[in-house]
Design an enzyme around this catalytic site. Structure first.
Site, PDB file in Angstrom:
ATOM      1  N   TYR A  88      39.683  34.587  49.503  1.00 36.24           N
ATOM      2  CA  TYR A  88      39.466  35.484  50.634  1.00 36.24           C
ATOM      3  C   TYR A  88      39.429  34.696  51.942  1.00 36.24           C
ATOM      4  CZ  TYR A  88      37.608  38.831  47.146  1.00 36.24           C
ATOM      5  OH  TYR A  88      37.439  39.681  46.087  1.00 36.24           O
ATOM      6  N   GLU A  93      39.920  47.669  51.710  1.00 35.10           N
ATOM      7  CA  GLU A  93      40.581  48.287  50.563  1.00 35.10           C
ATOM      8  C   GLU A  93      41.902  48.930  50.963  1.00 35.10           C
ATOM      9  OE1 GLU A  93      39.480  47.288  48.009  1.00 35.10           O
ATOM     10  OE2 GLU A  93      37.312  47.141  48.057  1.00 35.10           O
TER      11      GLU A  93
END
Length: 572
Positions: A410, A328
C-alpha cells in the site's frame, strides 16, 4: 482488498486491529492460500462461464450450492481440477449433464480432481455440474481473514456477507483460485428467506419469490476471482443515474440498512464526485454496462466488483470525504479492470489504490492536502522486504509481513508512484497509468475489457514514454527492500551529492533549497554537485518528491512500537 483500505485506514490512524479469539476450525493449507503457481490440472482450462446457484440458510449458517462451470480446453484433457473447501459435502458431479461415478473425483485437501469419462479435444467446450452443501468457513474478523459473516442488525434480522480475498473464492464456490482464473462471465442465482434482499455483482436480471424464498438473479462479466460476493440483509436502496464525461450513463446504487437513510444519503452524495475524479484522472468507469454499486456490510470493506462492500461507519476524514469508500472504488480500476497476473505484483492493486487518496485530497482541497496525506503514507513504510520477489506468490505470502512486504504494498507502492510522477511529469505519468489499466492511452466506453497486468509491463510502458530505460528506478523501489540513500557532503562552496545503496546507478535528480531558493541537481551516474556559496540553510528535497532513506521515520516507528508495547503491558 482483504484487507484493502480497511487495513490501511487502521495503519494510518494508529488504531489497533481486532484481537483474534477462538473461532472456526482451521482451513486446509491449500484452501487457506490463494494463488501461487497454477497447477497443471488447471493451466489448460479456459473458464468460459460460472453459473452459480446458492441457497443461504441463515438459521443453520449453511449453504446449498450448485455450480455449472463451462470451460474450453486449451489442450486435450482427461483430468482437471477446480478448488473447493473440502469441508463441503459433494453430493454429485456431472459432465455435460452425465452423472459421474463417485470414484471419478476426490477432494482430500481442497483441490477437487475430476477424471472425465472421455478425453476432451483441444478447443472443445464442456460443462461440469457440482452439487455441494455445508457450513462455509466463518470469518473471525472479516476482511482481515476470509469467510462468511453471519451477523444480525440492531432489529435482530439476518445480515450476511462474504469476504474472501486472502483465502480465495474456493471458500464458498468451486473455482480456479488464482488471479488468472477469472470466468468470462458469471451468472448468480441467490436464494434467501423472504423478505431479505441479496445485492450482488453486475447487472440485475430479476427476482422471483416462491414459498417464502426469494431468488435474486445477477450477471457479471470478467469478475475478479475473489470479487464474487454474497450480501444479504433487510436492505433498502438509493439509486440514481450517473452521466459520465465520456458520454455514457449507468446506475449508481447503494444498499443500506433500514433506519439509516440520512447517513446513507450523505454517503451516496459522494458517489458522483468520486466517479468524476477517477474518470478525469484515470479514465472511464470500467463497468458502465453494469453498475457502480455499494452495499453496507457487517465488515469493514472490500473491492467486490460493481458491489463494493462498505462498513466504515459513515466516517469523514479531515479532507471531507470517506476514504474507505474512495479506496474501494479505486479498485474498480486497480484490481478489477486491471488485475495482477500473480499476487507477486499485488502492489499494482494496492499501491495505485492507496495513491488515489492523496490525489483525491489534492483534487478536493489542493496541494497542502496532498502533501499532508502523503506524509502520513510515508511514515508507515517499513522496507522489510522487496515489493516484488520475482517469483510466483500467494496472496497471504505477500500480505503476511513475516513472509512478504505486507503493508508496504500500500504505502511504499503509493509513495513510489508519487516519486515517479515527479520524475515523468503529470502528462507522462498519467498516460502510463492509463495504458496499464486499459491497454490503450485513449480508452472509450465499450472499447476495452478487463485485463491482466504485471510490474514488467508497467516498467516497459514507463520506459517507452520516458524515452529511456527506467529499470534503474524500479530496481531501487520494487526489487530491493532498503530505500536509496542520499549522501550529502559540503566542501567549501560546493555541495556534493551521491545516491547509495542501489543495484545500479540511481539517476533521480535532487532539488536543493539554498536559503529558500530551490535548485535542481542532475545526478548522472548517481552523483551531482551544486555551488552553494555562503548559504546558511541547505535543505534537500524541500518538496518531498523523493522516496529515500530518512532515519527519522524509522525512529518514529520504533517509538510508536515501544508505546504500544508499554500500553499492552500496562493492561496485563
Amino acid at each position: 482488498m482483504k484487507k484493502s483500505l480497511c487495513c490501511l485506514v487502521l495503519l494510518l490512524s494508529g488504531c489497533a486491529q481486532h484481537h483474534e479469539s477462538a473461532g472456526p476450525k482451521p482451513l486446509s493449507p491449500l484452501t487457506k492460500e490463494s494463488g501461487g503457481l497454477m497447477p497443471p490440472s488447471q493451466q489448460y482450462l479456459h473458464f468460459t462461464k460460472a453459473e452459480l446457484h446458492f441457497k443461504v440458510e441463515p438459521q443453520q449458517q449453511a449453504i446449498e450450492g450448485e455450480a455449472k462451470l463451462t470451460f474450453s480446453a486449451k489442450a486435450p484433457l482427461q483430468t482437471l481440477s477446480v478448488d473447493l473447501d473440502p469441508s463441503f459435502a459433494i453430493s454429485a458431479i456431472t459432465f455435460n449433464g452425465q452423472m459421474l461415478a463417485a470414484s471419478a473425483w476426490h477432494n482430500p485437501e481442497g483441490r477437487l480432481f475430476i477424471t472425465l469419462p472421455k478425453e476432451v479435444a483441444k478447443g472443445a467446450r464442456f460443462t461440469l455440474g457440482i452439487h455441494y452443501a455445508g457450513k462455509p468457513h466463518v470469518a473471525k474478523h472479516a476482511p482481515w481473514d476470509g469467510g462468511f459473516v453471519w451477523a444480525k442488525t440492531a432489529e435482530g434480522e439476518p445480515w450476511i456477507a462474504t469476504a474472501v480475498q486472502g483465502e480465495g473464492c474456493d471458500l464458498f464456490w468451486p473455482c480456479i483460485d488464482h488471479p488468472m482464473g477469472e470466468p468470462d462471465v458469471a451468472e448468480l442465482f441467490i436464494t434467501v428467506p423472504a423478505p431479505l434482499v441479496a445485492p450482488s455483482n453486475g447487472a440485475f436480471l430479476g427476482m422471483e419469490e416462491k414459498d417464502g424464498w426469494r431468488t435474486y438473479h445477477w450477471q457479471v462479466a470478467h469478475p475478479n476471482t475473489y470479487a464474487i460476493a454474497l450480501n444479504i440483509g433487510p436492505y433498502e436502496k438509493l439509486e440514481a443515474t450517473y452521466h459520465s464525461r465520456f458520454g455514457n450513463s449507468f446506475p449508481m446504487d447503494y444498499w443500506y440498512l433500514k433506519g439509516q437513510k440520512a447517513q446513507a444519503e450523505q454517503l451516496f452524495a459522494e458517489f458522483p464526485r468520486q466517479l468524476d475524479f477517477f474518470e478525469q484522472t484515470i479514465g472511464p468507469y470500467p463497468f458502465g454496462n453494469e453498475k457502480m454499486g455499494v452495499v453496507h456490510t457487517p465488515h469493514k470493506g472490500m473491492e467486490h466488483q460493481t458491489i463494493n462492500a462498505y462498513g466504515n461507519g459513515y466516517a469523514q476524514n479531515i479532507y471531507g470525504y470517506d476514504d474507505l469508500l474512495q479506496h474501494e472504488l479505486a479498485h474498480e480500476w486497480f484490481g478489477n479492470q486491471l488485475t495482477n497476473t500473480d499476487w507477486d505484483d499485488f502492489w499494482l492493486h494496492e499501491g495505485f489504490g492507496t495513491y488515489m487518496q492523496p490525489l483525491y485530497a489534492q483534487y478536493l482541497r489542493g496541494d497542502m492536502a496532498y502533501d499532508a496525506s502523503l506524509y502520513r503514507v510515508r511514515g508507515a513504510i517499513k522496507n522489510k522486504r522487496p515489493l516484488v520477489s520475482g517469483h510466483s506468490q500467494t496472496e497471504e505470502g505477500v500480505y503476511d509481513e513475516k513472509r512478504g512486504p505486507g503493508q508496504d504494498i500500500y504505502v511504499k507502492g503509493a509513495f513510489m508512484l508519487h516519486s515517479l510522477r515527479s520524475y515523468l511529469g503529470d502528462k507522462g505519468f498519467f498516460t502510463a497509468v492509463r495504458e496499464l489499466v486499459y491497454g490503450t492511452k485513449d480508452p472509450r466506453p465499450g472499447h476495452f475489457a478487463p485485463r491482466y497486468g504485471t510490474s514488467k509491463e508497467f516498467i516497459a510502458i514507463v520506459s517507452r514514454l520516458a524515452g529511456e530505460d527506467m529499470q534503474w528506478f524500479f530496481d531501487a523501489y520494487l526489487y530491493q527492500a532498503p530505500l536509496p540513500k542520499l549522501v550529502a557532503n559540503r566542501d567549501g562552496n560546493t555541495l556534493h551529492l551521491s545516491w547509495q545503496g542501489t543495484k545500479s546507478a540511481f539517476l533521480m535528480p535532487v532539488e536543493v533549497a539554498l536559503d529558500g531558493k530551490v535548485y535542481k541537481v542532475a545526478m548522472a551516474g548517481g552523483k551531482g554537485s551544486l555551488k552553494v556559496g555562503k548559504a546558511e540553510h541547505i535543505l534537500l528535497d524541500p518538496h518531498q518528491k523523493l522516496l529515500r532513506d530518512e532515519p527519522h521515520f524509522a525512529a518514529f516507528q520504533a517509538w510508536e512500537q515501544l508505546k504500544r508495547e508499554k500500553a499492552r503491558n500496562a493492561k496485563k
